[in-house]
Design a protein around this motif. Structure first.
Motif, PDB file in Angstrom:
ATOM      1  N   THR B  47       0.819  -1.192   0.000  1.00 14.19           N
ATOM      2  CA  THR B  47       0.000   0.000   0.000  1.00 14.19           C
ATOM      3  C   THR B  47       0.860   1.251   0.000  1.00 14.19           C
ATOM      4  O   THR B  47       2.040   1.201   0.346  1.00 14.19           O
ATOM      5  CB  THR B  47      -0.962   0.006   1.210  1.00 14.19           C
ATOM      6  N   TYR B  48       0.238   2.383  -0.399  1.00 14.16           N
ATOM      7  CA  TYR B  48       0.963   3.650  -0.535  1.00 14.16           C
ATOM      8  C   TYR B  48       0.136   4.788   0.045  1.00 14.16           C
ATOM      9  O   TYR B  48      -1.064   4.896  -0.220  1.00 14.16           O
ATOM     10  CB  TYR B  48       1.251   3.899  -2.016  1.00 14.16           C
ATOM     11  N   PHE B  49       0.787   5.649   0.814  1.00 15.25           N
ATOM     12  CA  PHE B  49       0.184   6.860   1.355  1.00 15.25           C
ATOM     13  C   PHE B  49       0.918   8.083   0.817  1.00 15.25           C
ATOM     14  O   PHE B  49       2.146   8.093   0.735  1.00 15.25           O
ATOM     15  CB  PHE B  49       0.299   6.887   2.882  1.00 15.25           C
ATOM     16  N   GLN B  54      -4.508   7.468   1.709  1.00 17.14           N
ATOM     17  CA  GLN B  54      -4.098   6.159   1.192  1.00 17.14           C
ATOM     18  C   GLN B  54      -4.502   6.094  -0.274  1.00 17.14           C
ATOM     19  O   GLN B  54      -5.675   5.888  -0.611  1.00 17.14           O
ATOM     20  CB  GLN B  54      -4.754   5.036   1.989  1.00 17.14           C
ATOM     21  N   LEU B  55      -3.540   6.280  -1.162  1.00 15.92           N
ATOM     22  CA  LEU B  55      -3.840   6.397  -2.582  1.00 15.92           C
ATOM     23  C   LEU B  55      -3.886   5.058  -3.305  1.00 15.92           C
ATOM     24  O   LEU B  55      -4.450   4.960  -4.387  1.00 15.92           O
ATOM     25  CB  LEU B  55      -2.821   7.311  -3.266  1.00 15.92           C
ATOM     26  N   ASP B  56      -3.287   4.066  -2.709  1.00 11.75           N
ATOM     27  CA  ASP B  56      -3.259   2.761  -3.383  1.00 11.75           C
ATOM     28  C   ASP B  56      -3.179   1.682  -2.323  1.00 11.75           C
ATOM     29  O   ASP B  56      -2.237   1.685  -1.530  1.00 11.75           O
ATOM     30  CB  ASP B  56      -2.062   2.682  -4.344  1.00 11.75           C
ATOM     31  N   LYS B  57      -4.139   0.801  -2.318  1.00  9.04           N
ATOM     32  CA  LYS B  57      -4.094  -0.342  -1.405  1.00  9.04           C
ATOM     33  C   LYS B  57      -4.278  -1.640  -2.186  1.00  9.04           C
ATOM     34  O   LYS B  57      -4.695  -2.657  -1.631  1.00  9.04           O
ATOM     35  CB  LYS B  57      -5.124  -0.226  -0.292  1.00  9.04           C
ATOM     36  N   SER B  58      -3.922  -1.592  -3.443  1.00  8.93           N
ATOM     37  CA  SER B  58      -4.156  -2.729  -4.329  1.00  8.93           C
ATOM     38  C   SER B  58      -3.340  -3.963  -3.974  1.00  8.93           C
ATOM     39  O   SER B  58      -3.691  -5.074  -4.354  1.00  8.93           O
ATOM     40  CB  SER B  58      -3.858  -2.331  -5.778  1.00  8.93           C
TER      41      SER B  58
END
Lengths: 117, 116
Positions: B47-49, B54-58
């Motif tokens: 994941t990315y913050f 939280q812009l991406d939790k793919s």
């Protein structure tokens, strides 16, 4: 899809030998970043180098050198006169230059280097 | 601090237990990442913050995984009802700039989670 292949799982060399770690990557992007990280037994990933895909000039930093060949999609890493402290797992990684997911690193499986005194 | 700090360094959890892993990024770093590293493998993105968003939790493997960064600095990765396949090293990284850019990510030492 992006992919990084480090075909060498483990390498052992005797101290002072030169060693090259191979990295081959796959991407549909025309511009991208390539990285090498070192992971010593303590666990953290230590950044070594970042290269832009549009800069194919090889780079040397002390005993380390990197050979980027866009034509063969390779970004190999050479350690000259290896030392025991070089023993670690080395990861090659790829990241998009821009667009969706450009913050995300895609790693290879790593090459474990053992330098024997 | 000078680097990315993660705690605890080691965590043993019984299957079914909830765990929380903490990451203190480098001060001022906008971007924060979580990666999962299985034994003998390279890290894989979770994941990315960007700041507190939280812009991406793919990359989160299941809905048992949850991450937050409420004030845009410290982040927590929570795993509910842990399973044996969750055993791995969880790496946190931070970087100065938002998405992409010519900056590198700095990694912490990781938290080694063992589920028994």
């Amino acid at each position: 899809a992006q992919k990084v292949t480090q075909a060498q799982t483990e390498i052992s060399v005797v101290e002072k030998e030169d060693v090259t770690l191979d990295c081959v990557y796959e991407t549909r992007d025309t511009t991208y970043y390539l990285f090498w990280y070192k992971q010593p037994p303590s666990g953290e990933l230590v950044f070594l180098i970042r290269r832009n895909s549009f800069d194919e000039q090889n780079e040397i930093s002390g005993r380390y050198s990197w050979n980027f060949q866009k034509s063969t999609s390779s970004f190999n890493f050479t350690i000259t006169a290896s030392q025991v402290v070089d023993s670690a797992v080395y990861f090659c990684a790829l990241r998009r230059y821009s667009g969706a997911g450009s913050y995300q690193l895609t790693f290879g499986k790593g090459t474990k280097l053992s330098v024997i005194p | 601090g000078a680097g990315v700090s993660q705690s605890p360094r080691y965590k043993v959890a019984k299957r079914g237990q909830d765990v929380a892993l903490r990451c203190d990024p480098i001060s001022g770093h906008v971007s924060l990442f979580w990666y999962q590293q299985a034994l003998g493998q390279g890290p894989e993105f979770l994941t990315y913050f960007q700041n507190e968003a939280q812009l991406d939790k793919s990359g989160l493997p299941s809905d048992r995984f949850f991450a937050e960064r409420p004030e845009g600095s410290v982040s927590t990765l929570k795993i509910q009802r842990t399973q044996q396949e969750d055993s791995a090293v969880y790496l946190c990284a931070s970087s100065l700039t938002p998405t992409g850019g010519g900056t590198e990510a700095f990694f912490g030492q990781g938290t080694r989670l063992t589920v028994v």
